[in-house]
Write a protein that holds these residues in place. Structure first.
Motif, PDB file in Angstrom:
ATOM      1  N   ALA A   6       0.828  -1.203   0.000  1.00 57.00           N
ATOM      2  CA  ALA A   6       0.000   0.000   0.000  1.00 57.00           C
ATOM      3  C   ALA A   6       0.864   1.257   0.000  1.00 57.00           C
ATOM      4  O   ALA A   6       0.579   2.226  -0.714  1.00 57.00           O
ATOM      5  N   LEU A   7       1.921   1.253   0.777  1.00 58.53           N
ATOM      6  CA  LEU A   7       2.820   2.413   0.803  1.00 58.53           C
ATOM      7  C   LEU A   7       3.546   2.580  -0.527  1.00 58.53           C
ATOM      8  O   LEU A   7       3.745   3.707  -0.997  1.00 58.53           O
ATOM      9  N   ALA A   8       3.949   1.471  -1.153  1.00 60.33           N
ATOM     10  CA  ALA A   8       4.584   1.549  -2.467  1.00 60.33           C
ATOM     11  C   ALA A   8       3.613   2.107  -3.501  1.00 60.33           C
ATOM     12  O   ALA A   8       3.997   2.897  -4.378  1.00 60.33           O
ATOM     13  N   THR A   9       2.346   1.731  -3.396  1.00 59.04           N
ATOM     14  CA  THR A   9       1.327   2.271  -4.289  1.00 59.04           C
ATOM     15  C   THR A   9       1.137   3.762  -4.051  1.00 59.04           C
ATOM     16  O   THR A   9       0.989   4.546  -4.997  1.00 59.04           O
ATOM     17  N   ALA A  10       1.147   4.174  -2.780  1.00 57.37           N
ATOM     18  CA  ALA A  10       1.022   5.600  -2.463  1.00 57.37           C
ATOM     19  C   ALA A  10       2.164   6.393  -3.081  1.00 57.37           C
ATOM     20  O   ALA A  10       1.962   7.517  -3.567  1.00 57.37           O
ATOM     21  N   ASP A  11       3.373   5.836  -3.074  1.00 54.59           N
ATOM     22  CA  ASP A  11       4.509   6.511  -3.713  1.00 54.59           C
ATOM     23  C   ASP A  11       4.235   6.759  -5.192  1.00 54.59           C
ATOM     24  O   ASP A  11       4.501   7.850  -5.719  1.00 54.59           O
ATOM     25  N   LYS A  12       3.700   5.765  -5.874  1.00 54.25           N
ATOM     26  CA  LYS A  12       3.418   5.912  -7.305  1.00 54.25           C
ATOM     27  C   LYS A  12       2.340   6.963  -7.547  1.00 54.25           C
ATOM     28  O   LYS A  12       2.426   7.755  -8.497  1.00 54.25           O
ATOM     29  N   ALA A 109      -8.322  -5.428   4.503  1.00 53.36           N
ATOM     30  CA  ALA A 109      -9.046  -4.448   5.317  1.00 53.36           C
ATOM     31  C   ALA A 109     -10.147  -3.755   4.528  1.00 53.36           C
ATOM     32  O   ALA A 109     -10.395  -2.558   4.701  1.00 53.36           O
ATOM     33  N   SER A 110     -10.844  -4.492   3.680  1.00 53.85           N
ATOM     34  CA  SER A 110     -11.846  -3.905   2.787  1.00 53.85           C
ATOM     35  C   SER A 110     -13.131  -4.732   2.787  1.00 53.85           C
ATOM     36  O   SER A 110     -13.108  -5.929   3.053  1.00 53.85           O
ATOM     37  N   ASP A 111     -14.265  -4.069   2.420  1.00 56.34           N
ATOM     38  CA  ASP A 111     -15.553  -4.757   2.393  1.00 56.34           C
ATOM     39  C   ASP A 111     -16.622  -3.820   1.837  1.00 56.34           C
ATOM     40  O   ASP A 111     -16.768  -2.699   2.345  1.00 56.34           O
ATOM     41  N   PRO A 112     -17.404  -4.230   0.839  1.00 52.93           N
ATOM     42  CA  PRO A 112     -17.150  -5.333  -0.085  1.00 52.93           C
ATOM     43  C   PRO A 112     -16.355  -4.843  -1.302  1.00 52.93           C
ATOM     44  O   PRO A 112     -16.356  -3.648  -1.606  1.00 52.93           O
ATOM     45  N   ILE A 113     -15.726  -5.783  -2.007  1.00 55.86           N
ATOM     46  CA  ILE A 113     -14.913  -5.452  -3.183  1.00 55.86           C
ATOM     47  C   ILE A 113     -15.255  -6.436  -4.296  1.00 55.86           C
ATOM     48  O   ILE A 113     -15.383  -7.640  -4.062  1.00 55.86           O
ATOM     49  N   TYR A 114     -15.365  -5.923  -5.526  1.00 53.81           N
ATOM     50  CA  TYR A 114     -15.772  -6.739  -6.664  1.00 53.81           C
ATOM     51  C   TYR A 114     -14.767  -6.632  -7.819  1.00 53.81           C
ATOM     52  O   TYR A 114     -14.361  -5.536  -8.201  1.00 53.81           O
ATOM     53  N   ASP A 115     -14.367  -7.774  -8.362  1.00 55.41           N
ATOM     54  CA  ASP A 115     -13.594  -7.825  -9.611  1.00 55.41           C
ATOM     55  C   ASP A 115     -12.405  -6.869  -9.592  1.00 55.41           C
ATOM     56  O   ASP A 115     -12.177  -6.108 -10.543  1.00 55.41           O
ATOM     57  N   SER A 116     -11.636  -6.908  -8.530  1.00 57.05           N
ATOM     58  CA  SER A 116     -10.543  -5.949  -8.361  1.00 57.05           C
ATOM     59  C   SER A 116      -9.265  -6.640  -7.909  1.00 57.05           C
ATOM     60  O   SER A 116      -9.272  -7.810  -7.514  1.00 57.05           O
ATOM     61  N   VAL A 117      -8.162  -5.882  -7.940  1.00 58.07           N
ATOM     62  CA  VAL A 117      -6.880  -6.406  -7.506  1.00 58.07           C
ATOM     63  C   VAL A 117      -6.090  -5.301  -6.807  1.00 58.07           C
ATOM     64  O   VAL A 117      -6.153  -4.133  -7.192  1.00 58.07           O
ATOM     65  N   ASN A 118      -5.397  -5.674  -5.733  1.00 57.11           N
ATOM     66  CA  ASN A 118      -4.537  -4.751  -4.974  1.00 57.11           C
ATOM     67  C   ASN A 118      -5.360  -3.609  -4.361  1.00 57.11           C
ATOM     68  O   ASN A 118      -5.254  -2.447  -4.763  1.00 57.11           O
ATOM     69  N   ILE A 119      -6.139  -3.966  -3.344  1.00 54.45           N
ATOM     70  CA  ILE A 119      -7.031  -3.004  -2.699  1.00 54.45           C
ATOM     71  C   ILE A 119      -6.718  -2.957  -1.207  1.00 54.45           C
ATOM     72  O   ILE A 119      -6.539  -3.997  -0.570  1.00 54.45           O
ATOM     73  N   TYR A 120      -6.706  -1.752  -0.625  1.00 53.70           N
ATOM     74  CA  TYR A 120      -6.408  -1.596   0.801  1.00 53.70           C
ATOM     75  C   TYR A 120      -7.397  -0.615   1.437  1.00 53.70           C
ATOM     76  O   TYR A 120      -7.580   0.503   0.951  1.00 53.70           O
ATOM     77  N   GLY A 121      -8.032  -1.048   2.520  1.00 53.44           N
ATOM     78  CA  GLY A 121      -8.857  -0.171   3.335  1.00 53.44           C
ATOM     79  C   GLY A 121      -9.994   0.508   2.594  1.00 53.44           C
ATOM     80  O   GLY A 121     -10.318   1.661   2.900  1.00 53.44           O
ATOM     81  N   SER A 122     -10.631  -0.182   1.669  1.00 55.69           N
ATOM     82  CA  SER A 122     -11.647   0.445   0.816  1.00 55.69           C
ATOM     83  C   SER A 122     -12.985  -0.280   0.915  1.00 55.69           C
ATOM     84  O   SER A 122     -13.060  -1.400   1.417  1.00 55.69           O
TER      85      SER A 122
END
Length: 228
Positions: A6-12, A109-122
């Motif tokens: 997640a932190l690496a994604t935030a950097d991008k 740490a997410s709920d609910p999530i559909y058809d996705s990849v690499n998700i945090y706290g959403s």
């Protein structure tokens, strides 16, 4: 994805929007950028005591979705003679499923999530990739603290908008790129603090600037935004 990813994604995301790495921890990112977004609440699995996350915090009991698969839910018949009996029987098996993840990978740490990849706290996101602290966002990638939006790429705090990229603080707008603090606008590139205009670039507060002057002022705005 877990915290390091997640932190690496935030950097991008920060590089795309601000031209620099993210200087904040995950908790500080949440506090600074997602403070008003409805995100999953941390609760406990009623059967295992594990920490889990739910979009329905008002339920009485919770169970991680994957734990419900092997749980014995059938109950032997017993007489029910009153509403209290019915409600007690209902309470016995009424655990809210948490961390509901459908056709998705690397979700934490997410709920609910559909058809996705690499998700945090959403929460309530679909067809997304690399999202942090987002709500009700679809077809978005590399987004932080965005909500009720679609088709965003590398955006931070973009709400009720679509087809935006490399931007921060966009509200009710469409086709916004490389911009900061935009509201009710359409088709802007490299603009800041603009509202109710379209087909513009290098504008600040709806005023036209030369490119060099605009970029200098933008660097000052980014410094103020990240230090304030």
């Amino acid at each position: 994805m877990l915290a390091p990813e997640a932190l690496a994604t935030a950097d991008k995301i920060f590089q795309a929007v601000f031209g620099q790495d993210n200087p904040f921890t995950l908790e500080k990112l949440k506090e600074k950028f997602a403070f008003d977004i409805q995100l999953p609440t941390e609760v406990k699995d009623s059967t295992t005591g594990e920490t889990t996350y739910t979009a329905a915090p008002n339920a009485k009991k919770f169970m991680i979705d994957k734990n419900t698969w092997d749980h014995e839910w059938e109950r032997p018949h017993r007489p029910l003679s009153s509403m209290n009996d019915i409600l007690a029987a209902w309470d016995d098996i009424n655990d809210m499923s948490t961390e509901r993840v459908y056709h998705s990978e690397n979700v934490h740490a997410s709920d609910p999530i559909y058809d996705s990849v690499n998700i945090y706290g959403s929460t309530n996101c679909g067809r997304g990739k690399n999202l942090l602290y987002c709500d009700d966002s679809y077809d978005c990638s590399f987004c932080l603290a965005c909500s009720r939006s679609g088709t965003l790429n590398f955006c931070i705090r973009t709400d009720d908008s679509s087809n935006c990229s490399n931007s921060y603080g966009v509200i009710c707008s469409n086709k916004i790129t490389n911009s900061l603090f935009i509201q009710d606008a359409n088709t802007l590139h490299e603009c800041m603090f603009c509202s109710h205009i379209e087909q513009k670039e290098y504008c600040i507060a709806n005023m036209q600037f030369e490119k060099d002057e605009y970029l200098f002022l933008k660097s000052q705005v980014i410094k103020w935004l990240l230090e304030s």
